[in-house]
Every structure is written in structure tokens, then in C-alpha cells.
Write an enzyme that holds these catalytic residues in place. Structure first.
Site, PDB file in Angstrom:
ATOM      1  CG  ASP A   1     -63.037 146.777 -11.863  1.00 17.26           C
ATOM      2  OD1 ASP A   1     -62.619 146.251 -12.906  1.00 17.26           O
ATOM      3  OD2 ASP A   1     -62.871 147.985 -11.597  1.00 17.26           O
TER       4      ASP A   1
ATOM      5  CG  ASN B   1     -51.558 151.135 -14.265  1.00 14.02           C
ATOM      6  OD1 ASN B   1     -50.770 150.516 -13.546  1.00 14.02           O
ATOM      7  ND2 ASN B   1     -52.483 150.530 -14.987  1.00 14.02           N
TER       8      ASN B   1
ATOM      9  CG  HIS C   1     -48.095 150.713 -16.799  1.00 17.66           C
ATOM     10  ND1 HIS C   1     -49.418 150.399 -17.004  1.00 17.66           N
ATOM     11  CD2 HIS C   1     -47.868 151.861 -17.486  1.00 17.66           C
ATOM     12  CE1 HIS C   1     -49.974 151.312 -17.788  1.00 17.66           C
ATOM     13  NE2 HIS C   1     -49.046 152.210 -18.086  1.00 17.66           N
TER      14      HIS C   1
ATOM     15  CG  ASP D   1     -47.741 144.744 -13.713  1.00 17.01           C
ATOM     16  OD1 ASP D   1     -48.891 144.987 -14.132  1.00 17.01           O
ATOM     17  OD2 ASP D   1     -46.755 144.614 -14.459  1.00 17.01           O
TER      18      ASP D   1
ATOM     19  CD  GLU E   1     -58.952 147.656 -14.093  1.00 15.94           C
ATOM     20  OE1 GLU E   1     -59.716 148.621 -14.313  1.00 15.94           O
ATOM     21  OE2 GLU E   1     -58.146 147.222 -14.938  1.00 15.94           O
TER      22      GLU E   1
END
Length: 318
Positions: free
Chosen positions: A183, A191, A196, A200, A226
């Protein structure tokens, strides 16, 4: 529609007259055979099964020792046994946009092919084109359904299928199997601070880091958001921790470059080894529990469920 079959054949360039290995098929009988072949090829969308049907059918009329089909993605599917003399074909389908490449097929055997045999082979290749194209499209659709579109790793559905398969194989052959759950730390802040699109980019960078560090036989999946899952076959708890630590260090050294920022992240990792009482759910729960403790203890670290003794687990609530 007549399909184009481009031929590159060593056997067809032979000067000597070679007797065919099968009796020539009368024209009407050949038409009936091709019609039956077309019907049989339309009974499946599985590429390997279609090729097996074709190979068995053509062997009834031409002596062929082996056949190798190469997909447009350069995957090789082999039937029979290859030999020294071969005839090579490139397959394509004519369309309004040009020729659609469908790969290539090579037939081989111990002696040269006669001209009559080459003509017969080409006749049999015609009915193969459309079933082959449909099988390739079907395979691509299945692969897309099991692929995360952002990272190009496996998705959650693919993980579920692979996990059940790998557990069965590990139990059958008494081999170790471990799982990593990874994680990205404080990803929400990425973000919030950078947008965002940048998030990505970070996810893609982490996915690439995982696949770079892990072995080719390891299976990587984006579990969601994530979070990633990696299946480590033939790997016990100690080996899983070594790999997990390498992944953690690699991610910590990443610097994802966007148009306006350089973004550094860390990751927390939990690992667990398959035990005799595990199923797919319990294995994931133990690895996920170890991940939770890694985050609880400060993040950017690896916690191995199987390398924590019972007293520590009780204290940590695992």
C-alpha cells in the site's frame, strides 16, 4: 471473402520432382473436407483447440510431423514434433483498413514437401483464417478483462483466479507460496496536493517498481486504489520478506516526475506464507493484517505475519 496467404517456402523452391506422401484428394471430396473443417473450426473460440482441430484434420491428407503457430504477439504454440524440412506461411485477412496480420504457421517433417502437397496445405489454410481471427480477438478480450487499464498489471478478478490456481499448485506439489500486500503511504495527500493525474502517475511508477524488482514468475495485481498484491510462488516467509524489503527500498528511492513536480512516496508491505489450513481468503487476511501493522507502526516498513511470534501477535492484535 478470399483471404491472402503469403508463402515463404523452402520446399516450394526444390527443383526435383517429389512424390506426395498422401493420395491426391478429388476436387469434390476436397470441397466436402474443407466444409467439414470449417464447421469443426467454428465449434470453439479457444486458440489452442482450434489449432489442434486444424492440425489433426490436415494430417489426414498431408504427412506433417510438426506445426508451430506464432501469434502476432510472438507467442509460439507447438503441435507435433518439428523437423528439418519446413514450409512457412504468413497469414492475414484483407479488410478495408488493409491486411490484418494473424501471425505465421510453419509445417515441418523429415522430407521435402511436394508441390501438390503445398497446394493442398494452402487449400486447408483458407478455412482457418476467420476462426483464427475470432480466437485471437476472444483471447485479447479475455486478457483485457483481466488487466488493470492504468498499470497494465492484473486486476482483482485476475488475482482471484490466479490465487486459487497457485494455491492448488502449491498444495499439489508441496511447494511454498507467499503473498505480499503493498500500500502506498499517504496516497490521499498525493491526490490532494498534486491532483489525480499526478496520483495516477505515481501508481504507475509504483507498479513498474514492483514488477521490476520481482521475478518474472511472480504475479502482480492492482487490488484497488493504491494497493497491490503480489503472489510469490516457491517462496517461503523468509524469502518473501527479502523480496518485500527490496520492493520497499526501490519504491522509497522513486522520484515520479510530472509536468510541474517531482513526487516521492514510500510504501508499507505485509507478507504471509501459505499454510496447510489456508484458503485464498485466509491467506489474504493474514497478509493484509501484517500490512495494517506495518502502517500502524509508522509506515515505510515490512511486517511478515509468519515471522512474528505468537506473543508479538497478541500484543499487536494480529
Amino acid at each position: 471473402m478470399v483471404t491472402s496467404v503469403q508463402i515463404s517456402s523452402r520446399a516450394s523452391k526444390a527443383k526435383e520432382v517429389i512424390a506426395p506422401s498422401r493420395i491426391a484428394v478429388p476436387k469434390q471430396d476436397l470441397s466436402d473436407e474443407l466444409f467439414r473443417l470449417t464447421q469443426r473450426l467454428q465449434t470453439s473460440l479457444e486458440l489452442e483447440q482450434i489449432l489442434e482441430i486444424f492440425f489433426q484434420q490436415i494430417q489426414q491428407h498431408v504427412s506433417i510431423g510438426g506445426m508451430v503457430y506464432t501469434t502476432p504477439c510472438n507467442q509460439h504454440i507447438k503441435l507435433g514434433r518439428p523437423n528439418i524440412h519446413h514450409v512457412d506461411y504468413q497469414l492475414s485477412r484483407q479488410s478495408n483498413d488493409g491486411d490484418d496480420g494473424l501471425g505465421g504457421v510453419v509445417f515441418s517433417r523429415a522430407k521435402r514437401f511436394a508441390e501438390q502437397e503445398l497446394i493442398l496445405i494452402e487449400s486447408f489454410l483458407g478455412p482457418l483464417i476467420y476462426p483464427l481471427r475470432n480466437a485471437l480477438l476472444y483471447r485479447d478480450a479475455l486478457a483485457a478483462a483481466m488487466c488493470d487499464p492504468l498499470t497494465k498489471t492484473g486486476n482483482r478478478a485476475a488475482m482471484s483466479n490466479a490465487l486459487q490456481r497457485e494455491i492448488q499448485l502449491a498444495n499439489r506439489y508441496h511447494q511454498a507460496l507467499s503473498m505480499m500486500v503493498i500500500d502506498i503511504d499517504h496516497f490521499k495527500a498525493v491526490n490532494d496536493n498534486y491532483g489525480h493525474a499526478a496520483g495516477d502517475d505515481v501508481i504507475c511508477s509504483v507498479a513498474k517498481a514492483i514488477t521490476t524488482v520481482c521475478r518474472e514468475t511472480d504475479l502482480t495485481f492492482r487490488f484497488g486504489g493504491e494497493e497491490f498484491v503480489v503472489l510469490l510462488n516457491k517462496t517461503d516467509a523468509a524469502g518473501a520478506r527479502v523480496i518485500a524489503e527490496r520492493v520497499r527500498r526501490y519504491i522509497a528511492g522513486l522520484n515520479t516526475k510530472t509536468e510541474q513536480h517531482d513526487i516521492a512516496v514510500t510504501a508499507s508491505i505485509g507478507t504471509a506464507e501459505l499454510n496447510q489450513d489456508d484458503d485464498s481468503i485466509s491467506l489474504f487476511e493474514r497478509a493484509d493484517s501484517a500490512l495494517y501493522k506495518a502502517k500502524q507502526q509508522g509506515r515505510n516498513q515490512v511486517v511478515s505475519y509468519d515471522l512474528v511470534d505468537e506473543v508479538q501477535r497478541s500484543l499487536l492484535g494480529m
